[in-house]
Design a protein around this motif. Structure first.
Motif, PDB file in Angstrom:
ATOM      1  N   LYS A 157       0.214   6.929  -6.491  1.00  0.00           N
ATOM      2  CA  LYS A 157      -0.903   6.542  -6.390  1.00  0.00           C
ATOM      3  C   LYS A 157      -1.158   5.309  -5.307  1.00  0.00           C
ATOM      4  O   LYS A 157      -2.160   5.229  -4.719  1.00  0.00           O
ATOM      5  N   MET A 158      -0.065   4.724  -5.271  1.00  0.00           N
ATOM      6  CA  MET A 158      -0.155   3.544  -4.070  1.00  0.00           C
ATOM      7  C   MET A 158      -0.646   4.235  -2.790  1.00  0.00           C
ATOM      8  O   MET A 158      -1.286   3.296  -1.918  1.00  0.00           O
ATOM      9  N   ILE A 159       0.434   5.177  -2.548  1.00  0.00           N
ATOM     10  CA  ILE A 159       0.021   5.925  -1.362  1.00  0.00           C
ATOM     11  C   ILE A 159      -1.459   6.459  -1.160  1.00  0.00           C
ATOM     12  O   ILE A 159      -1.982   6.245  -0.052  1.00  0.00           O
ATOM     13  N   ASP A 160      -1.962   6.981  -2.007  1.00  0.00           N
ATOM     14  CA  ASP A 160      -3.435   7.389  -2.085  1.00  0.00           C
ATOM     15  C   ASP A 160      -4.441   6.279  -2.004  1.00  0.00           C
ATOM     16  O   ASP A 160      -5.280   6.602  -1.233  1.00  0.00           O
ATOM     17  N   ASP A 161      -4.071   5.072  -2.503  1.00  0.00           N
ATOM     18  CA  ASP A 161      -4.672   4.018  -2.402  1.00  0.00           C
ATOM     19  C   ASP A 161      -4.635   3.268  -1.159  1.00  0.00           C
ATOM     20  O   ASP A 161      -4.907   1.999  -0.819  1.00  0.00           O
ATOM     21  N   GLN A 162      -3.655   3.582  -0.417  1.00  0.00           N
ATOM     22  CA  GLN A 162      -3.398   3.096   0.970  1.00  0.00           C
ATOM     23  C   GLN A 162      -2.951   1.490   0.844  1.00  0.00           C
ATOM     24  O   GLN A 162      -3.203   0.746   1.504  1.00  0.00           O
ATOM     25  N   LYS A 163      -1.849   1.418  -0.289  1.00  0.00           N
ATOM     26  CA  LYS A 163      -1.330   0.041  -0.326  1.00  0.00           C
ATOM     27  C   LYS A 163      -0.474  -0.116   0.844  1.00  0.00           C
ATOM     28  O   LYS A 163      -0.005   0.451   1.553  1.00  0.00           O
ATOM     29  N   GLU A 164      -0.021  -1.416   0.935  1.00  0.00           N
ATOM     30  CA  GLU A 164       0.918  -2.021   1.974  1.00  0.00           C
ATOM     31  C   GLU A 164       2.190  -1.315   2.014  1.00  0.00           C
ATOM     32  O   GLU A 164       2.771  -1.079   0.841  1.00  0.00           O
ATOM     33  N   CYS A 165       2.702  -0.712   3.316  1.00  0.00           N
ATOM     34  CA  CYS A 165       4.033  -0.288   3.451  1.00  0.00           C
ATOM     35  C   CYS A 165       5.249  -0.944   2.582  1.00  0.00           C
ATOM     36  O   CYS A 165       6.148  -0.350   1.888  1.00  0.00           O
ATOM     37  N   ILE A 166       5.157  -2.340   2.691  1.00  0.00           N
ATOM     38  CA  ILE A 166       6.378  -3.105   1.925  1.00  0.00           C
ATOM     39  C   ILE A 166       6.280  -2.859   0.646  1.00  0.00           C
ATOM     40  O   ILE A 166       7.309  -2.636  -0.259  1.00  0.00           O
ATOM     41  N   ASP A 167       5.122  -2.645   0.030  1.00  0.00           N
ATOM     42  CA  ASP A 167       5.083  -2.670  -1.674  1.00  0.00           C
ATOM     43  C   ASP A 167       5.274  -1.223  -2.090  1.00  0.00           C
ATOM     44  O   ASP A 167       6.105  -1.098  -2.917  1.00  0.00           O
ATOM     45  N   ILE A 168       5.160  -0.384  -1.083  1.00  0.00           N
ATOM     46  CA  ILE A 168       5.632   1.024  -1.445  1.00  0.00           C
ATOM     47  C   ILE A 168       7.114   0.918  -1.430  1.00  0.00           C
ATOM     48  O   ILE A 168       7.647   1.825  -2.181  1.00  0.00           O
ATOM     49  N   ILE A 169       7.566   0.670  -0.274  1.00  0.00           N
ATOM     50  CA  ILE A 169       8.714   0.614  -0.198  1.00  0.00           C
ATOM     51  C   ILE A 169       9.707  -0.276  -1.081  1.00  0.00           C
ATOM     52  O   ILE A 169      10.684   0.342  -1.597  1.00  0.00           O
ATOM     53  N   THR A 170       9.094  -1.155  -1.770  1.00  0.00           N
ATOM     54  CA  THR A 170       9.783  -1.894  -2.721  1.00  0.00           C
ATOM     55  C   THR A 170       9.796  -1.052  -4.221  1.00  0.00           C
ATOM     56  O   THR A 170      10.748  -0.962  -4.897  1.00  0.00           O
ATOM     57  N   GLN A 171       8.647  -0.363  -4.544  1.00  0.00           N
ATOM     58  CA  GLN A 171       8.609   0.424  -5.506  1.00  0.00           C
ATOM     59  C   GLN A 171       9.504   1.715  -5.197  1.00  0.00           C
ATOM     60  O   GLN A 171      10.266   2.168  -6.161  1.00  0.00           O
ATOM     61  N   LEU A 172       9.805   2.328  -4.259  1.00  0.00           N
ATOM     62  CA  LEU A 172      10.615   3.444  -4.146  1.00  0.00           C
ATOM     63  C   LEU A 172      12.242   2.861  -4.254  1.00  0.00           C
ATOM     64  O   LEU A 172      12.962   3.737  -4.803  1.00  0.00           O
ATOM     65  N   SER A 173      12.336   1.828  -3.636  1.00  0.00           N
ATOM     66  CA  SER A 173      13.693   1.359  -3.781  1.00  0.00           C
ATOM     67  C   SER A 173      14.234   0.935  -5.258  1.00  0.00           C
ATOM     68  O   SER A 173      15.096   1.245  -5.935  1.00  0.00           O
ATOM     69  N   ALA A 174      12.949   0.633  -6.145  1.00  0.00           N
ATOM     70  CA  ALA A 174      13.074   0.361  -7.514  1.00  0.00           C
ATOM     71  C   ALA A 174      13.506   1.976  -8.302  1.00  0.00           C
ATOM     72  O   ALA A 174      14.292   2.028  -9.174  1.00  0.00           O
TER      73      ALA A 174
END
Length: 88
Positions: free
Chosen positions: A26-43
């Motif tokens: 959803k974050m990717i679909d919503d075009q969220k910031e890269c750092i936020d996406i990476i943080t969630q992927l790390s989790a």
């Protein structure tokens, strides 16, 4: 073989991880910031690593508590458990 109590814990952990992954999508679909996406992927990665650790630990515990009568087979099982830990 995974004990029933731990099996439920693992399934619940995987369901939470699945939810996290859907959140990342959803974050990717919503075009969220890269750092936020990476943080969630790390989790997500950490959650999967913890789940793998639980499974490997239970496998190792089972090998030690219920040793095989065949020494070579027991040694092989322990070696496989150690390799799973090392690969992580």
């Amino acid at each position: 073989m995974i004990e029933e109590d731990n099996q439920k814990k693992i399934i619940n952990r995987l369901r939470r991880t699945e939810g996290q992954l859907r959140g990342v999508q959803k974050m990717i679909d919503d075009q969220k910031e890269c750092i936020d996406i990476i943080t969630q992927l790390s989790a997500v990665r950490s959650s999967i690593d913890r789940t793998m650790g639980i499974i490997v630990a239970e496998n190792l515990q089972n090998c030690l508590e219920n040793p095989s009568n065949n020494v070579d087979e027991q040694s092989k099982k322990l070696q496989e458990a150690i390799q799973m830990i090392i690969k992580k």
